[in-house]
Design a protein around this motif. Structure first.
Motif, PDB file in Angstrom:
ATOM      1  N   ALA A  14       0.829  -1.210   0.000  1.00 31.23           N
ATOM      2  CA  ALA A  14       0.000   0.000   0.000  1.00 31.23           C
ATOM      3  C   ALA A  14       0.861   1.256   0.000  1.00 31.23           C
ATOM      4  O   ALA A  14       0.535   2.253  -0.650  1.00 31.23           O
ATOM      5  N   ARG A  15       1.980   1.225   0.722  1.00 30.26           N
ATOM      6  CA  ARG A  15       2.863   2.389   0.770  1.00 30.26           C
ATOM      7  C   ARG A  15       3.555   2.624  -0.565  1.00 30.26           C
ATOM      8  O   ARG A  15       3.773   3.776  -0.975  1.00 30.26           O
ATOM      9  N   LEU A  16       3.927   1.548  -1.276  1.00 34.44           N
ATOM     10  CA  LEU A  16       4.516   1.713  -2.605  1.00 34.44           C
ATOM     11  C   LEU A  16       3.512   2.370  -3.556  1.00 34.44           C
ATOM     12  O   LEU A  16       3.850   3.306  -4.294  1.00 34.44           O
ATOM     13  N   ALA A  17       2.268   1.881  -3.520  1.00 35.81           N
ATOM     14  CA  ALA A  17       1.234   2.478  -4.365  1.00 35.81           C
ATOM     15  C   ALA A  17       0.948   3.917  -3.944  1.00 35.81           C
ATOM     16  O   ALA A  17       0.724   4.795  -4.787  1.00 35.81           O
ATOM     17  N   GLN A  18       0.963   4.178  -2.647  1.00 38.38           N
ATOM     18  CA  GLN A  18       0.753   5.536  -2.143  1.00 38.38           C
ATOM     19  C   GLN A  18       1.872   6.466  -2.613  1.00 38.38           C
ATOM     20  O   GLN A  18       1.637   7.628  -2.956  1.00 38.38           O
ATOM     21  N   GLY A  19       3.104   5.949  -2.666  1.00 39.21           N
ATOM     22  CA  GLY A  19       4.232   6.739  -3.159  1.00 39.21           C
ATOM     23  C   GLY A  19       4.082   7.092  -4.626  1.00 39.21           C
ATOM     24  O   GLY A  19       4.406   8.215  -5.045  1.00 39.21           O
ATOM     25  N   VAL A  20       3.584   6.150  -5.430  1.00 41.72           N
ATOM     26  CA  VAL A  20       3.333   6.436  -6.848  1.00 41.72           C
ATOM     27  C   VAL A  20       2.276   7.533  -6.989  1.00 41.72           C
ATOM     28  O   VAL A  20       2.418   8.468  -7.798  1.00 41.72           O
ATOM     29  N   ALA A  21       1.210   7.444  -6.187  1.00 40.45           N
ATOM     30  CA  ALA A  21       0.160   8.462  -6.235  1.00 40.45           C
ATOM     31  C   ALA A  21       0.702   9.822  -5.815  1.00 40.45           C
ATOM     32  O   ALA A  21       0.412  10.848  -6.445  1.00 40.45           O
ATOM     33  N   ALA A  22       1.506   9.852  -4.743  1.00 34.53           N
ATOM     34  CA  ALA A  22       2.075  11.114  -4.272  1.00 34.53           C
ATOM     35  C   ALA A  22       3.022  11.710  -5.304  1.00 34.53           C
ATOM     36  O   ALA A  22       3.024  12.925  -5.539  1.00 34.53           O
ATOM     37  N   GLY A  23       3.852  10.869  -5.919  1.00 32.85           N
ATOM     38  CA  GLY A  23       4.766  11.350  -6.940  1.00 32.85           C
ATOM     39  C   GLY A  23       4.051  11.841  -8.185  1.00 32.85           C
ATOM     40  O   GLY A  23       4.560  12.702  -8.915  1.00 32.85           O
ATOM     41  N   SER A  24       2.849  11.318  -8.454  1.00 31.40           N
ATOM     42  CA  SER A  24       2.058  11.780  -9.590  1.00 31.40           C
ATOM     43  C   SER A  24       1.399  13.118  -9.290  1.00 31.40           C
ATOM     44  O   SER A  24       1.197  13.944 -10.188  1.00 31.40           O
ATOM     45  N   LEU A  25       1.066  13.349  -8.027  1.00 27.83           N
ATOM     46  CA  LEU A  25       0.383  14.574  -7.640  1.00 27.83           C
ATOM     47  C   LEU A  25       1.347  15.748  -7.495  1.00 27.83           C
ATOM     48  O   LEU A  25       1.036  16.877  -7.891  1.00 27.83           O
ATOM     49  N   ALA A  26       2.527  15.487  -6.934  1.00 28.89           N
ATOM     50  CA  ALA A  26       3.431  16.579  -6.540  1.00 28.89           C
ATOM     51  C   ALA A  26       3.803  17.541  -7.674  1.00 28.89           C
ATOM     52  O   ALA A  26       3.743  18.760  -7.485  1.00 28.89           O
ATOM     53  N   PRO A  27       4.215  17.073  -8.856  1.00 29.30           N
ATOM     54  CA  PRO A  27       4.623  18.036  -9.891  1.00 29.30           C
ATOM     55  C   PRO A  27       3.466  18.860 -10.440  1.00 29.30           C
ATOM     56  O   PRO A  27       3.684  19.932 -11.011  1.00 29.30           O
ATOM     57  N   GLN A  28       2.231  18.393 -10.256  1.00 26.58           N
ATOM     58  CA  GLN A  28       1.100  19.187 -10.730  1.00 26.58           C
ATOM     59  C   GLN A  28       0.942  20.464  -9.895  1.00 26.58           C
ATOM     60  O   GLN A  28       0.418  21.471 -10.389  1.00 26.58           O
ATOM     61  N   ASN A  29       1.389  20.434  -8.628  1.00 28.68           N
ATOM     62  CA  ASN A  29       1.271  21.614  -7.777  1.00 28.68           C
ATOM     63  C   ASN A  29       2.038  22.801  -8.355  1.00 28.68           C
ATOM     64  O   ASN A  29       1.485  23.883  -8.551  1.00 28.68           O
ATOM     65  N   SER A  30       3.333  22.601  -8.614  1.00 32.19           N
ATOM     66  CA  SER A  30       4.142  23.706  -9.137  1.00 32.19           C
ATOM     67  C   SER A  30       3.692  24.088 -10.548  1.00 32.19           C
ATOM     68  O   SER A  30       3.713  25.263 -10.922  1.00 32.19           O
ATOM     69  N   ALA A  31       3.247  23.107 -11.336  1.00 34.16           N
ATOM     70  CA  ALA A  31       2.790  23.414 -12.694  1.00 34.16           C
ATOM     71  C   ALA A  31       1.507  24.248 -12.670  1.00 34.16           C
ATOM     72  O   ALA A  31       1.336  25.160 -13.484  1.00 34.16           O
ATOM     73  N   LEU A  32       0.617  23.954 -11.744  1.00 31.70           N
ATOM     74  CA  LEU A  32      -0.619  24.736 -11.648  1.00 31.70           C
ATOM     75  C   LEU A  32      -0.327  26.170 -11.206  1.00 31.70           C
ATOM     76  O   LEU A  32      -1.024  27.106 -11.609  1.00 31.70           O
ATOM     77  N   ILE A  33       0.692  26.365 -10.364  1.00 32.83           N
ATOM     78  CA  ILE A  33       1.093  27.725  -9.990  1.00 32.83           C
ATOM     79  C   ILE A  33       1.584  28.474 -11.225  1.00 32.83           C
ATOM     80  O   ILE A  33       1.224  29.638 -11.460  1.00 32.83           O
ATOM     81  N   GLN A  34       2.426  27.811 -12.037  1.00 33.54           N
ATOM     82  CA  GLN A  34       2.880  28.423 -13.282  1.00 33.54           C
ATOM     83  C   GLN A  34       1.702  28.809 -14.170  1.00 33.54           C
ATOM     84  O   GLN A  34       1.704  29.847 -14.829  1.00 33.54           O
ATOM     85  N   GLN A  35       0.696  27.956 -14.176  1.00 38.41           N
ATOM     86  CA  GLN A  35      -0.442  28.141 -15.060  1.00 38.41           C
ATOM     87  C   GLN A  35      -1.386  29.233 -14.560  1.00 38.41           C
ATOM     88  O   GLN A  35      -1.925  30.011 -15.355  1.00 38.41           O
ATOM     89  N   LEU A  36      -1.568  29.332 -13.242  1.00 41.01           N
ATOM     90  CA  LEU A  36      -2.589  30.209 -12.677  1.00 41.01           C
ATOM     91  C   LEU A  36      -2.099  31.617 -12.361  1.00 41.01           C
ATOM     92  O   LEU A  36      -2.893  32.557 -12.343  1.00 41.01           O
ATOM     93  N   PHE A  37      -0.786  31.769 -12.079  1.00 45.09           N
ATOM     94  CA  PHE A  37      -0.290  33.038 -11.559  1.00 45.09           C
ATOM     95  C   PHE A  37       0.775  33.639 -12.471  1.00 45.09           C
ATOM     96  O   PHE A  37       1.491  32.922 -13.170  1.00 45.09           O
ATOM     97  N   ARG A  38       0.894  34.961 -12.374  1.00 44.15           N
ATOM     98  CA  ARG A  38       1.885  35.684 -13.165  1.00 44.15           C
ATOM     99  C   ARG A  38       2.496  36.789 -12.319  1.00 44.15           C
ATOM    100  O   ARG A  38       1.909  37.235 -11.336  1.00 44.15           O
TER     101      ARG A  38
END
Length: 488
Positions: free
Chosen positions: A108-132
């Protein structure tokens, strides 16, 4: 409904808080579990080596996923990847909490790590997308605060949960993610912007394999450090470097042929500040990530603190980091790299002084005597992580923001893996050589972490001097705030 590129999203700040809450959960899970390992081992009748995979397996899966997930978000839509990854993270958290045995918990922790690693880069990308402009600096300031504080408060939160939940309290370390994650998922579905994907929906499968193999090869000795991995499979380090070299050659070849590489070579060679910021982050996280395990070992094993008291002892650092990171997001446009230079000096002085005080002070009041020095270190750390993320990512074209954010966090995770393997290892070696002198062990280990930060300071000073001297490749700080703001 998609808005014109020049129209700011009216929900951007509320959407940011949704992504920060989700990101805080995933990063908190890197450190929060460490304080619960003894109770997990007793509750599941597991061996020390197997229970260690609850921590190291998550970190490994997290790091392996970041760049590829960032590129998938760029190609297929960040909102879609964010929501799918968050839903998977919630389900895996529930599965980890309900695991009847160590094997299912690790899975479960390995799968949770994959999910977390998939989510994390979207955070900084959404900031790039939303803010100037200046808003982007403030948003990255909050994001940097989330990165720094989530790591620092993990021991505190874990100690509180264990103190409140009793013998099976370790399960609530995972269960607590479920209601928070469900709420973030509902709000994210409503608030995150629906923007057309930036790529043509194609990936670089050879690049994915080469990068994954390189990261896996480099991290395997580190995650197996407690069972002798650093000495048994040391040869994986040069092998991993060779694989990553092959990955870099392949990506350049794909780019020359007009294809879509997994990670644009121009990010390192042409995007101002990216290579410097990524290198600085990796070096800083060697010391930053490693000291928390060392402090936990010293306070719990050396001074006999409970997990809660051990976490509270380092609270001044977390508090200082949170305050400074929020302020630094507003100062980075004016001070630029000089802000991280002074931040690194402050965190080195704070942690170096802490190491000396814990070495020389009487055991009883040692933690409280060191509190002001830890506060100074936290204030400095808040001026490093947050501004460095801003300066590293602000000139990245929005179309590749996910992959760039994933690569930056991969460097942080690799640096963190080195720190969490080397510094506790040095702690144990010193204990063995000094007949269990915990004070000398903590001083030497934390001092080694400070030495890694000195390397980061060297990188920061060089970049600051290049800016000050007017390197033609590095125009003034503020003028670059809007460079790629409209590239969707």
């Amino acid at each position: 409904m998609q808005r014109p590129d020049d129209s700011p999203d009216p929900n951007r700040w509320r959407a940011l808080w949704v992504t920060l809450v989700a990101g805080f959960m995933t990063l908190l899970d890197v450190t929060i579990v460490a304080v619960a390992l003894p109770s997990m081992q007793r509750g599941l009748h597991a061996s020390p080596a197997s229970v260690q995979w609850v921590v190291s397996g998550y970190a490994l899966a997290f790091a392996l996923t970041l760049v590829t997930a960032g590129r998938i978000g760029d190609a297929f839509g960040r909102r879609r990847v964010f929501l799918l990854a968050l839903a998977a993270f919630v389900l895996c958290s529930a599965a980890a909490g309900a695991a009847p045995g160590i094997e299912l918990l690790v899975a479960a922790r390995l799968a949770q790590g994959v999910a977390a690693g998939s989510l994390a880069p979207q955070n900084s990308a959404l900031i790039q997308q939303l803010f100037r402009g200046a808003e982007r600096g403030r948003a990255f300031g909050l994001f940097g605060a989330t990165v720094g504080v989530s790591s620092a408060v993990g021991p505190v939160v874990g100690g509180v949960i264990l103190a409140l939940a009793g013998p099976e309290g370790w399960r609530w370390i995972f269960y607590v993610n479920v209601p928070v994650g469900v709420l973030a998922l509902l709000l994210g579905f409503r608030l995150l912007p629906r923007v057309a994907p930036g790529g043509r929906g194609r990936l670089d499968p050879v690049g994915v394999v080469l990068l994954g193999a390189g990261i896996l090869t480099l991290m395997t000795p580190l995650v197996l450090a407690e069972s002798g991995g650093l000495t048994r499979v040391w040869w994986l380090f040069p092998t991993g470097l060779l694989v990553l070299f092959a990955f870099a050659r392949w990506e350049r070849r794909v780019a020359r042929r007009g294809g879509q590489p997994l990670l644009e070579p121009g990010l390192l060679t042409e995007t101002r500040g990216y290579a410097t910021g990524a290198g600085l982050a990796a070096l800083y996280f060697v010391g930053f990530s490693g000291v928390w395990l060392v402090f936990a070992l010293f306070f719990q094993n050396g001074l006999g603190f409970s997990p809660l008291m051990s976490g509270l002892a380092v609270t001044p650092f977390a508090a200082g980091s949170a305050v400074a990171a929020a302020v630094a997001g507003r100062l980075v446009e004016r001070l630029g790299r000089l802000l991280t230079v002074w931040g690194l000096v402050a965190v080195m002085v704070g942690l170096g002084t802490t190491a000396l005080l814990l070495w020389l002070a009487p055991p009883g009041p040692a933690a409280w005597i060191a509190a002001p020095a830890l506060l100074l270190g936290g204030l400095g750390s808040g001026c490093v992580i947050s501004p460095n993320i801003t300066m590293t990512l602000r000139d990245v074209p929005v179309r590749m923001a996910g992959a760039a954010g994933g690569a930056l966090q991969t460097g942080q995770r690799l640096g963190g893996a080195v720190g969490t393997a080397v510094l506790p290892g040095l702690f144990y070696l010193t204990l063995s050589a000094t007949h269990d002198d915990y004070h000398e062990a903590v001083a030497l280990s934390v001092g080694t972490g400070v030495a890694a930060m000195l390397c980061a300071l060297t990188v920061a000073v060089r970049d600051w001097r290049r800016d000050r001297d007017g390197d033609p490749r590095c125009p003034p700080e503020v003028s670059h705030s809007h460079t790629h703001a409209g590239q969707h």
